[in-house]
Structures are given as C-alpha cells and as structure tokens.
Design an enzyme around this catalytic site. Structure first.
Site, PDB file in Angstrom:
ATOM      1  N   ASN A   3     -10.205  -2.449  -7.161  1.00  0.00           N
ATOM      2  CA  ASN A   3      -9.312  -1.623  -7.973  1.00  0.00           C
ATOM      3  C   ASN A   3      -9.807  -1.429  -9.400  1.00  0.00           C
ATOM      4  O   ASN A   3      -9.367  -0.504 -10.093  1.00  0.00           O
ATOM      5  CB  ASN A   3      -7.908  -2.228  -8.011  1.00  0.00           C
ATOM      6  CG  ASN A   3      -7.174  -2.113  -6.689  1.00  0.00           C
ATOM      7  OD1 ASN A   3      -6.252  -2.867  -6.402  1.00  0.00           O
ATOM      8  ND2 ASN A   3      -7.590  -1.166  -5.846  1.00  0.00           N
ATOM      9  N   ASP A  22       0.826  -1.203   0.000  1.00  0.00           N
ATOM     10  CA  ASP A  22       0.000   0.000   0.000  1.00  0.00           C
ATOM     11  C   ASP A  22       0.862   1.254   0.000  1.00  0.00           C
ATOM     12  O   ASP A  22       1.870   1.320   0.709  1.00  0.00           O
ATOM     13  CB  ASP A  22      -0.912  -0.007   1.240  1.00  0.00           C
ATOM     14  CG  ASP A  22      -2.036   0.994   1.133  1.00  0.00           C
ATOM     15  OD1 ASP A  22      -2.257   1.557   0.040  1.00  0.00           O
ATOM     16  OD2 ASP A  22      -2.704   1.246   2.158  1.00  0.00           O
ATOM     17  N   GLY A  23       0.449   2.245  -0.789  1.00  0.00           N
ATOM     18  CA  GLY A  23       1.108   3.548  -0.748  1.00  0.00           C
ATOM     19  C   GLY A  23       1.777   3.969  -2.034  1.00  0.00           C
ATOM     20  O   GLY A  23       2.433   5.025  -2.069  1.00  0.00           O
ATOM     21  N   ASN A  24       1.625   3.211  -3.111  1.00  0.00           N
ATOM     22  CA  ASN A  24       2.287   3.563  -4.368  1.00  0.00           C
ATOM     23  C   ASN A  24       1.832   4.922  -4.905  1.00  0.00           C
ATOM     24  O   ASN A  24       2.653   5.755  -5.303  1.00  0.00           O
ATOM     25  CB  ASN A  24       2.012   2.499  -5.434  1.00  0.00           C
ATOM     26  CG  ASN A  24       2.694   1.188  -5.139  1.00  0.00           C
ATOM     27  OD1 ASN A  24       3.656   1.127  -4.383  1.00  0.00           O
ATOM     28  ND2 ASN A  24       2.190   0.113  -5.726  1.00  0.00           N
ATOM     29  N   ARG A  36     -11.053   2.095 -10.263  1.00  0.00           N
ATOM     30  CA  ARG A  36     -10.171   3.257 -10.451  1.00  0.00           C
ATOM     31  C   ARG A  36     -10.302   3.796 -11.874  1.00  0.00           C
ATOM     32  O   ARG A  36     -10.949   3.192 -12.725  1.00  0.00           O
ATOM     33  CB  ARG A  36      -8.729   2.872 -10.135  1.00  0.00           C
ATOM     34  CG  ARG A  36      -8.513   2.560  -8.659  1.00  0.00           C
ATOM     35  CD  ARG A  36      -7.073   2.234  -8.348  1.00  0.00           C
ATOM     36  NE  ARG A  36      -6.868   2.007  -6.915  1.00  0.00           N
ATOM     37  CZ  ARG A  36      -5.699   1.685  -6.373  1.00  0.00           C
ATOM     38  NH1 ARG A  36      -4.621   1.535  -7.133  1.00  0.00           N
ATOM     39  NH2 ARG A  36      -5.601   1.505  -5.068  1.00  0.00           N
TER      40      ARG A  36
END
EC number: 2.5.1.-
Length: 263
Positions: A86, A38-40, A89
């Site tokens: 996802n 997580d966090g890209n 998105r």
C-alpha cells in the site's frame, strides 16, 4: 412504491437477523478470526467520491464489526488495514491513511469500549516507512491496552505474509549467530515450530476462520504461514457495505463445516 416495499421488509429483515444471531450464538466460534477489509476505494467511487473517502467509511465499519465480535465472544481478531504494497499508492492516499491511523489510534486509546471489554491491541507488521507521529500513536495505543485480559485485537499495518516469514527466519538466524552455532546447528534449529514461535502472532492460536470482502477470492499474502488449516469465506460485498447479517451468514457457514467434520 420502492420505499413502501423497503419499509414493509424491515421487520422481516430484523426478525431474520435476530433468528440468525440466536442460531449462531449456539454454535462454535472461531478462536481466531482474520478479516481482510477490502473494497473501501471501490465503494467511494460508486458514490462519486474521492477514493480516500472510502477509508473513512471503512473505519466506521471496522468499529461495528469489532462490536459484533465482542458480542459473540470471539477471543482473537486480526484485521489487515495496510499492506507493505500500500505504500506504492498515490502520495495523497497514503498521507490520508496516515492521518486516519493517528486519529483512530488516539481515539481507540481512550475508547471506553476498548477499556470496558479489556481489549488488548497489538500492532503487527514492519514499522519502517511510518512517520514518527504514526509510530507514537500506535505505541501509545499498545501501551494503554497491554495489560488487558479480554479480546486480543491484532492490527496488521505495514504487513505482508512473505515479509513476516522472512522476519521470523532472520530472527532465528540472528539468535543462532549470537549463540555461536555452527551452520549445521543452525540448519537443525530451523524447524517449523521454531519459525512459528517468531512470527508476529506468536503465542496466539492460528486463525481458524478468515473472511475477505469485495468478492476477491484470494488471501493476497494474509497470514500465509498461520492460515495453512484455516477455513475461508469470501463475501461479495464491499467492506463498507458488510452488514451484520453478512457476518452472521459467514459464521454460520464456518459452524456448518465445523459440525460436518466433527470439530
């Protein structure tokens, strides 16, 4: 001045990392490590880049972490790279992710490290929604590594924990229907053990340690059934910033808890 201080601190940092690595190597390792990457996107935004660029940094970090796992002898690793949510998105981001999946699956299928260490790659999750190009690249990767006897690497794509449990129950019900079982017999067959045998990770140990980066303190549906007795570690760094020393600290906390409870 700052550069000089950083230069002076590097030997100390290297020494601490080596000492920590030696300490961790002497302790118990997880049989199955789960990783929520997580966090890209936040990392890319911090650098003033498009969110999609963060996934490229994330891929590079994933290779690094897998090398650390191989170095430490962790036998099963599950990485969550794309959830069922996802797909919601932006089309541009989803398209970029699909391009990366094809690129990296093709690269992994030929990667000398994968073959030298006999890594068996499995893709878990629902495959609906992925293009034929993505599916063919994933199937090629699985085929090339199917007979490997080293680490088992599960790549969770199109994955959701609730969906996994639903799919397991559906499979059990369909099998019962094919056998002509009565509703009562179906109910009797619907046991926790029977469901576990039909999960995506059937045949593998449940994860005993799960790490999530980016400071989020939740599982978001990752391995819902299998994580009932897992230990958790929530790192406050974004995935592309996750360093080896962060990984070793996480493992040290796992080992401390294992020793405390005599496991």
């Amino acid at each position: 001045m700052v550069r000089r201080l950083l230069a002076l601190s590097r030997p100390l940092y290297w020494y601490y990392e080596r000492r920590l690595l030696k300490e961790v190597k002497g302790g118990p390792m997880p049989r199955h490590l789960g990783l929520i990457l997580d966090g890209n996107r936040r990392y890319a935004r911090m650098l003033g880049l498009a969110p999609t660029k963060g996934h490229e940094f994330g891929v590079k970090k994933a290779y690094e972490v897998l090398e650390w796992c191989l170095e430490l002898g962790i036998r099963t690793v599950t990485v969550w790279v794309f959830s069922t949510d996802n797909f919601r998105r932006s089309p541009e981001e989803v398209e970029e992710l699909m391009r990366l999946f094809v690129q990296e699956a093709s690269r992994m299928a030929e990667d000398h490290r994968i073959h030298r260490h006999q890594v068996q790659v499995r893709v878990i999750g629902r495959r609906e929604g992925f293009s034929q190009e993505v599916l063919e690249a994933l199937e090629r990767l699985e085929s090339r590594t199917r007979h490997h006897q080293g680490m088992v690497l599960n790549i969770a794509m199109g994955y959701g924990g609730r969906e996994e449990i639903v799919d397991a129950v559906k499979r059990l019900l369909l099998e019962a229907h094919e056998k002509g079982l009565s509703p009562k017999e179906v109910a009797e067959a619907l046991t926790p053990e029977a469901i576990a045998e039909r999960l995506y990770t059937a045949g593998l140990p449940d994860p005993d340690f799960i790490v999530r980066t980016s400071g989020e303190i939740r599982l978001s549906g990752f391995l819902l059934w299998q994580s009932a007795y897992s230990e958790f570690y929530f790192a406050d760094v974004l995935w592309p910033e996750f360093r080896k020393i962060d990984f070793l600290r996480a493992l040290r906390s796992y080992q401390a808890r294992e020793r405390r409870f005599g496991r």
